[in-house]
Design an enzyme around this catalytic site. Structure first.
Site, PDB file in Angstrom:
ATOM      1  N   PRO A   1     -60.499 -82.551  58.035  1.00  0.00           N
ATOM      2  CA  PRO A   1     -60.387 -83.098  59.394  1.00  0.00           C
ATOM      3  C   PRO A   1     -61.760 -83.121  60.060  1.00  0.00           C
ATOM      4  O   PRO A   1     -62.617 -82.290  59.740  1.00  0.00           O
ATOM      5  CB  PRO A   1     -59.467 -82.091  60.101  1.00  0.00           C
ATOM      6  CG  PRO A   1     -59.555 -80.844  59.300  1.00  0.00           C
ATOM      7  CD  PRO A   1     -59.841 -81.253  57.889  1.00  0.00           C
TER       8      PRO A   1
ATOM      9  N   ASN B   1     -72.767 -75.671  51.765  1.00  0.00           N
ATOM     10  CA  ASN B   1     -74.088 -76.293  51.957  1.00  0.00           C
ATOM     11  C   ASN B   1     -75.080 -75.234  52.443  1.00  0.00           C
ATOM     12  O   ASN B   1     -74.726 -74.066  52.576  1.00  0.00           O
ATOM     13  CB  ASN B   1     -73.978 -77.462  52.950  1.00  0.00           C
ATOM     14  CG  ASN B   1     -73.421 -76.989  54.279  1.00  0.00           C
ATOM     15  OD1 ASN B   1     -74.023 -76.187  54.971  1.00  0.00           O
ATOM     16  ND2 ASN B   1     -72.214 -77.463  54.611  1.00  0.00           N
TER      17      ASN B   1
ATOM     18  N   ILE C   1     -63.665 -82.172  63.053  1.00  0.00           N
ATOM     19  CA  ILE C   1     -63.456 -81.244  64.178  1.00  0.00           C
ATOM     20  C   ILE C   1     -64.010 -81.839  65.477  1.00  0.00           C
ATOM     21  O   ILE C   1     -63.351 -81.869  66.511  1.00  0.00           O
ATOM     22  CB  ILE C   1     -64.141 -79.895  63.870  1.00  0.00           C
ATOM     23  CG1 ILE C   1     -63.550 -79.296  62.591  1.00  0.00           C
ATOM     24  CG2 ILE C   1     -64.017 -78.939  65.045  1.00  0.00           C
ATOM     25  CD1 ILE C   1     -64.353 -78.178  61.973  1.00  0.00           C
TER      26      ILE C   1
HETATM   27  O1  PMT Z   1     -77.583 -73.811  60.308  1.00  0.00           O
HETATM   28  P1  PMT Z   1     -79.057 -74.130  60.181  1.00  0.00           P
HETATM   29  O2  PMT Z   1     -79.625 -73.678  58.854  1.00  0.00           O
HETATM   30  O3  PMT Z   1     -79.854 -73.626  61.352  1.00  0.00           O
HETATM   31  O4  PMT Z   1     -79.215 -75.724  60.159  1.00  0.00           O
HETATM   32  C1  PMT Z   1     -78.887 -76.462  61.284  1.00  0.00           C
HETATM   33  C2  PMT Z   1     -78.230 -77.806  60.916  1.00  0.00           C
HETATM   34  C3  PMT Z   1     -79.225 -78.669  60.164  1.00  0.00           C
HETATM   35  C4  PMT Z   1     -76.989 -77.575  60.044  1.00  0.00           C
HETATM   36  C5  PMT Z   1     -77.798 -78.442  62.278  1.00  0.00           C
HETATM   37  O5  PMT Z   1     -78.920 -78.608  63.089  1.00  0.00           O
HETATM   38  C6  PMT Z   1     -77.135 -79.791  62.066  1.00  0.00           C
HETATM   39  O6  PMT Z   1     -77.760 -80.822  61.961  1.00  0.00           O
HETATM   40  N1  PMT Z   1     -75.778 -79.760  62.045  1.00  0.00           N
HETATM   41  C7  PMT Z   1     -74.908 -80.899  61.721  1.00  0.00           C
HETATM   42  C8  PMT Z   1     -74.814 -81.025  60.242  1.00  0.00           C
HETATM   43  C9  PMT Z   1     -73.866 -82.081  59.786  1.00  0.00           C
HETATM   44  O7  PMT Z   1     -72.982 -81.764  59.031  1.00  0.00           O
HETATM   45  O8  PMT Z   1     -74.008 -83.244  60.307  1.00  0.00           O
HETATM   46  P2  PMT Z   1     -73.027 -84.490  59.991  1.00  0.00           P
HETATM   47  O9  PMT Z   1     -73.851 -85.659  60.263  1.00  0.00           O
HETATM   48  O10 PMT Z   1     -72.407 -84.378  58.658  1.00  0.00           O
HETATM   49  O11 PMT Z   1     -71.870 -84.330  61.063  1.00  0.00           O
HETATM   50  C10 PMT Z   1     -71.969 -84.908  62.369  1.00  0.00           C
HETATM   51  C11 PMT Z   1     -71.299 -84.029  63.371  1.00  0.00           C
HETATM   52  O12 PMT Z   1     -69.887 -83.971  63.118  1.00  0.00           O
HETATM   53  C12 PMT Z   1     -71.782 -82.618  63.406  1.00  0.00           C
HETATM   54  O13 PMT Z   1     -71.829 -82.228  64.764  1.00  0.00           O
HETATM   55  C13 PMT Z   1     -70.722 -81.812  62.661  1.00  0.00           C
HETATM   56  O14 PMT Z   1     -70.590 -80.491  63.164  1.00  0.00           O
HETATM   57  C14 PMT Z   1     -69.478 -82.618  62.983  1.00  0.00           C
HETATM   58  N2  PMT Z   1     -68.454 -82.616  61.916  1.00  0.00           N
HETATM   59  C15 PMT Z   1     -68.699 -83.163  60.701  1.00  0.00           C
HETATM   60  C16 PMT Z   1     -67.700 -83.208  59.758  1.00  0.00           C
HETATM   61  C17 PMT Z   1     -66.430 -82.665  60.060  1.00  0.00           C
HETATM   62  N3  PMT Z   1     -65.461 -82.676  59.173  1.00  0.00           N
HETATM   63  N4  PMT Z   1     -66.205 -82.108  61.258  1.00  0.00           N
HETATM   64  C18 PMT Z   1     -67.186 -82.082  62.194  1.00  0.00           C
HETATM   65  O15 PMT Z   1     -66.973 -81.550  63.298  1.00  0.00           O
END
Ligand code: PMT
Length: 406
Positions: free
Chosen positions: A306, A210, A308
């Site tokens: 998974p 991504n 995390i």
């Molecule tokens: O890296 P940059 O270009 O500066 O951009 C920053 C960002 C937009 C990536 C960052 O600010 C952000 O929003 N990160 C989370 C992105 C995301 O994948 O969100 P999510 O809604 O899919 O996931 C929710 C949370 O679960 C996140 O904290 C993610 O790290 C965590 N996660 C998700 C999936 C997974 N398999 N394991 C995880 O730990």
């Protein structure tokens, strides 16, 4: 240990006899590891040349508000955003008056007006000017605005008079600036942060990923360091350089990230999941480059990775205060709040990624900090500024939670 490693200090020099000391100040700040850039007012140039300051700082000196060449390289807004600290030394009575009354008619005043970072003003002037009610009123106003004032020392002045008005000694200025970082909100805490994207291999040359650049996670690592924390940064592939004092662990895939996180998060004080972890990966990774197949297309079966963050937040032993990010393009608060519950988090940062000027791969961000007890929006600003505010919010919540337990 260098007390200002990785810190960016914008040194503003105004026109008083003590301006010559700004040369030594630049060197001493650099000795402590700081990167120094210099802005000089018109009258400062009567006392010390921009060439001297350029040679010492190693960067062009910023002089004029409407200098098209300099503006295009780094204008007043960029300069204000670049700095961790803006230090005005020496600051004349005239500059203090203009800063206190919100002037923006020269570069340094405009930078101060635009700044959201820590501000430090080291006044230097004739003792009678320092004692004058108008000067003291202006200095009080700056204090109320949150500006750190480094009170001038007493002694013999260049004008031959004796009294308070001499620029604080250079080593003391350096120590006071360093102390601003040392008195951290997270002093002694261990913070583990994930950043950047993950790459899920399809074959040796192709992957699913991504647009995460890692900027937000790296800025948070820097802000946590500034707040006095020990930081472990588990990073997917990025083009960024990690701050000097973090323990950097680089990974590619979500499963590698999980493994690295599980080495450091149990027993840590705070875990912040900023990484954009791929939710799915190809079920199998081809050992050789996949050859072009039929025109009908091809199907890659994906399986779930998974989670995390959830794994950390569900730890039975050594569970850290767990913070997630929720990147959403719609129903921001609702979706983020659901993730807060579903992943058993203490805090989630709702990140609007519908607008390309914030979120993924941008310099700015706009977020909402959500906990079970409330929410507070962090308006659009640089990822560095947003990060400092998130760290402050985490420190505040940790303190409130531990008060409740006590
Ligand atoms: O890296 P940059 O270009 O500066 O951009 C920053 C960002 C937009 C990536 C960052 O600010 C952000 O929003 N990160 C989370 C992105 C995301 O994948 O969100 P999510 O809604 O899919 O996931 C929710 C949370 O679960 C996140 O904290 C993610 O790290 C965590 N996660 C998700 C999936 C997974 N398999 N394991 C995880 O730990």
């Amino acid at each position: 240990m260098n007390r200002l490693t990785n810190k960016r200090i914008l040194l503003g020099v105004t026109g008083g006899i003590a301006a010559y000391k700004s040369a030594d100040l630049t060197r001493r700040l650099q000795d402590e590891g700081a990167e120094v850039r210099v802005v000089m007012t018109h009258s400062a140039r009567e006392f010390i040349t921009p060439l001297t300051m350029q040679a010492l700082s190693g960067h062009p000196v910023h002089l004029d508000l409407l200098d098209t060449e300099t503006e295009s390289v780094m204008g007043h807004i960029e300069l204000a955003r670049w700095a961790d600290v803006i230090l005005i030394a020496p600051a004349t009575a005239d500059f203090i008056a203009r800063y206190a009354s919100g002037h923006g008619d020269d570069l340094l005043a405009a930078v101060c007006l635009a700044a959201e970072c820590t501000m430090v003003v080291a006044p230097a002037m004739n003792q009678a000017m320092w004692a004058k009610e108008s000067t003291q009123t202006n200095v009080d106003l700056l204090r109320k605005m949150g500006v750190n004032i480094l009170d001038p020392h007493e002694g013999l002045q260049a004008c031959g008079e004796t009294g308070a008005g001499r620029l604080m000694d250079v080593p003391d200025i350096v120590t006071r600036v360093a102390n601003l970082f040392e008195l951290g909100l997270l002093a002694g805490k261990h913070v583990v942060i994930t950043a950047g994207p993950t790459r899920e291999a399809i074959d040796p040359v192709r992957y699913i990923s991504n647009h995460s650049s890692g900027k937000q996670g790296y800025a948070l690592a820097q802000a946590a360091l500034e707040a006095g924390a020990r930081v472990t940064l588990v990073s997917g592939p990025t083009n960024l350089t990690a701050p000097d004092r973090v323990t950097l662990v680089t990974v590619e895939s979500a499963r590698q990230m999980l493994e690295a996180v599980m080495q450091s998060a149990p027993g840590a004080d705070i875990f912040i999941g900023v990484a954009a972890v791929a939710d799915y990966r190809p079920e199998t990774t081809a050992e050789q480059k996949i050859k072009k197949q039929s025109a009908e297309g091809m199907t890659i079966k994906l399986v779930q990775n998974p989670d995390i963050l959830k794994s950390v937040a569900e730890l039975r032993e050594g569970r850290p205060f767990s913070v997630g990010f929720a990147a959403e393009t719609e129903n921001l608060v609702d979706y983020a709040s659901r993730k807060l519950e579903a992943k058993n988090l203490d805090m989630i940062i709702a990140n609007n990624v519908a607008d390309s000027s914030i979120g993924f791969n941008s310099d700015d961000n706009e977020t909402i900090v959500i906990t079970r007890t409330g929410q507070s929006p962090l308006p659009k600003s640089s990822k560095e500024v947003v990060s400092r505010k998130i760290i402050a919010a985490i420190a505040e919540k940790l303190a409130a939670d531990s008060e409740q337990v006590a």
